[in-house]
Motif scaffolding. Structure first.
Motif, short mmCIF file in Angstrom:
data_model
loop_
_atom_site.label_atom_id
_atom_site.label_comp_id
_atom_site.label_asym_id
_atom_site.label_seq_id
_atom_site.Cartn_x
_atom_site.Cartn_y
_atom_site.Cartn_z
N TYR A 1 0.82 -1.20 0.00
CA TYR A 1 0.00 0.00 0.00
C TYR A 1 0.86 1.26 0.00
O TYR A 1 1.89 1.32 0.68
CB TYR A 1 -0.90 -0.03 1.24
N GLY A 2 0.44 2.26 -0.77
CA GLY A 2 1.11 3.54 -0.76
C GLY A 2 0.18 4.64 -1.23
O GLY A 2 -0.67 4.41 -2.11
N THR A 3 0.33 5.82 -0.65
CA THR A 3 -0.43 6.98 -1.12
C THR A 3 0.52 7.92 -1.86
O THR A 3 0.38 8.16 -3.05
CB THR A 3 -1.11 7.70 0.05
N VAL A 4 1.54 8.43 -1.14
CA VAL A 4 2.59 9.20 -1.81
C VAL A 4 3.50 8.27 -2.60
O VAL A 4 3.82 8.51 -3.77
CB VAL A 4 3.40 10.03 -0.79
N ASN A 5 3.92 7.17 -1.95
CA ASN A 5 4.70 6.15 -2.65
C ASN A 5 3.77 5.30 -3.53
O ASN A 5 2.57 5.27 -3.32
CB ASN A 5 5.43 5.25 -1.65
#
Length: 425
Positions: free
Chosen positions: A261-265
């Motif tokens: 999981y990542g938002t920025v990444n």
């Protein structure tokens, strides 16, 4: 050549040295401890457990000792499961009180208690604090926090107590290597280096098979038993020809999805199906918010997960355990079972390497970001040299989660002298 004991067990010279180092006939009998390291499948774990129990029953009566591993379950699986039947075959009586985490071993009037501990993190030292021990066995010692190991050693305050270490090698900057292997004479410890050839029960075919499973730094560590730092590519053997397929076989099942999981990444997900012993990465989802300029919410990622599943009956979605919000979002939808992943980096990389080299992990050629990361995933340098660089690692992480969590799911003198003589024949 191995020596056969009366119980039918066969031991190599190196294993016999471990079994008998504390006895009166050994030149090492004055040592305060022993550290065994080296190759996988060399027989060091079983022989250490057997030697530790024989020494304890020879040296003590009515005393407390400890057997420690990365987890208590690992101690039960890796040490007790093979050890206790052998001890009973040698005339000892054993009682494993699993709920209390203790094993009592006795023969005649001589009886000792062995407490079981897991040293998985810095807080584990509190479990053993305050005990008074006559000896401690530390299995997988290189995987335990230094604070736990040193707390366990500090508990051995009985005159004549001894330390027993067992491990596979790590990088040469590891504290156990610096403080014990390199300072063995200063610590008055015996250090033994094991190879797979020290296990006489392994056939030439099995030796060759294990050698094929590893390459690079893992080969040097797990086959040659060297303390070595990784360098270069994490998976240098990965090739399009051997590890990718253009056409998927018919009859795939046992469907799973893995997610980093990542938002920025970047966020990486892989759809997995199995046929026979081989798992196929059938399709991928890969979103890089930096590249696209668009950040997705948990609900949008849940929708992407459903599209990746494509209506298949998904048995579980394996997710980075730190992604609490995404795990909660999957559970709220109530469609898929969300599974927090096993997240031990070095163990996971070793397992992925083994599955790839054994041909049990294949990547569909259309998974372009996955294939790109296999070529870009590198070991770090400097102080973090035993960790991969935190770049180009998102598909690599979700694959590691999947393999670790689903594919490889898962530790008196006369008495001792008689025991060792029976072992050695």
């Amino acid at each position: 050549m191995g020596s056969r004991g009366r119980g039918g067990m066969v031991f190599s010279p190196r294993q016999l040295e471990l079994l008998t180092w504390w006895t009166g006939e050994s030149p090492h009998r004055g040592r305060d401890g022993i550290l065994c390291y080296g190759a996988v499948r060399s027989g060091k774990t079983f022989c250490m457990g057997l030697s530790f129990a024989a020494w304890a029953m020879a040296a003590w009566d009515g005393m407390e000792l400890a057997i420690c591993g990365k987890t208590r379950g690992g101690v039960e699986r890796n040490i007790l499961a093979p050890l206790l039947p052998r001890l009973e075959g040698l005339g000892f009586r054993c009682q494993h009180q699993k709920s209390r985490g203790v094993v009592e071993i006795w023969r005649g009037r001589r009886r000792n208690r062995f407490w079981l501990f897991g040293g998985k993190d810095e807080g584990a030292g509190a479990l053993i604090q305050g005990m008074t021990l006559a000896g401690v066995l530390l299995d997988e010692a290189a995987l335990m926090p230094r604070s736990f190991v040193e707390q366990a050693l500090a508990r051995c305050s009985v005159e004549g107590s001894r330390f027993w270490f067992n491990c596979n090698p790590e990088h040469p900057g590891h504290w156990l290597y610096r403080e014990w292997v390199l300072k063995a004479e200063e610590k008055n410890a015996l250090v033994l280096h094991f190879l797979m050839e020290d296990n006489p029960t392994l056939s030439p075919e099995m030796l060759a098979r294990y050698r094929r499973l590893y390459s690079g730094s893992f080969y040097r560590r797990y086959i040659l038993g060297e303390w070595t730092a990784p360098a270069g590519a994490v998976y240098p053997f990965f090739s399009l020809r051997e590890h990718t397929v253009a056409e998927l076989p018919q009859g795939l099942g046992d469907w799973h999805i893995s997610c980093d999981y990542g938002t920025v990444n970047p966020c990486s997900m892989g759809l997995w199906g199995r046929r026979g012993e081989v798992w196929y990465r059938v399709a991928e989802y890969y979103h890089d918010s930096r590249r696209t300029g668009v950040q997705h919410t948990d609900e949008e990622y849940c929708a992407a997960l459903e599209r990746l599943a494509g209506g298949r009956a998904i048995r579980g979605v394996v997710v980075d355990p730190s992604a609490a919000s995404f795990l909660a979002a999957i559970r709220r939808r109530g469609i898929y079972r969300a599974i927090p992943a096993v997240n031990r980096v070095a163990d996971g990389i070793r397992r992925v390497s083994g599955e790839l080299r054994a041909g049990r992990l294949m990547i569909q050629a259309g998974c372009r970001d996955t294939i790109r990361e296999f070529g870009e995933y590198r070991w770090a340098e400097g102080k973090d040299r035993d960790q991969p660089v935190k770049e180009h690692d998102h598909a690599m992480d979700d694959i590691r989660y999947f393999v670790s969590t689903i594919v490889c799911r898962e530790e008196g003198p006369a008495v001792g002298a008689v025991t060792v003589r029976r072992l050695a024949g």
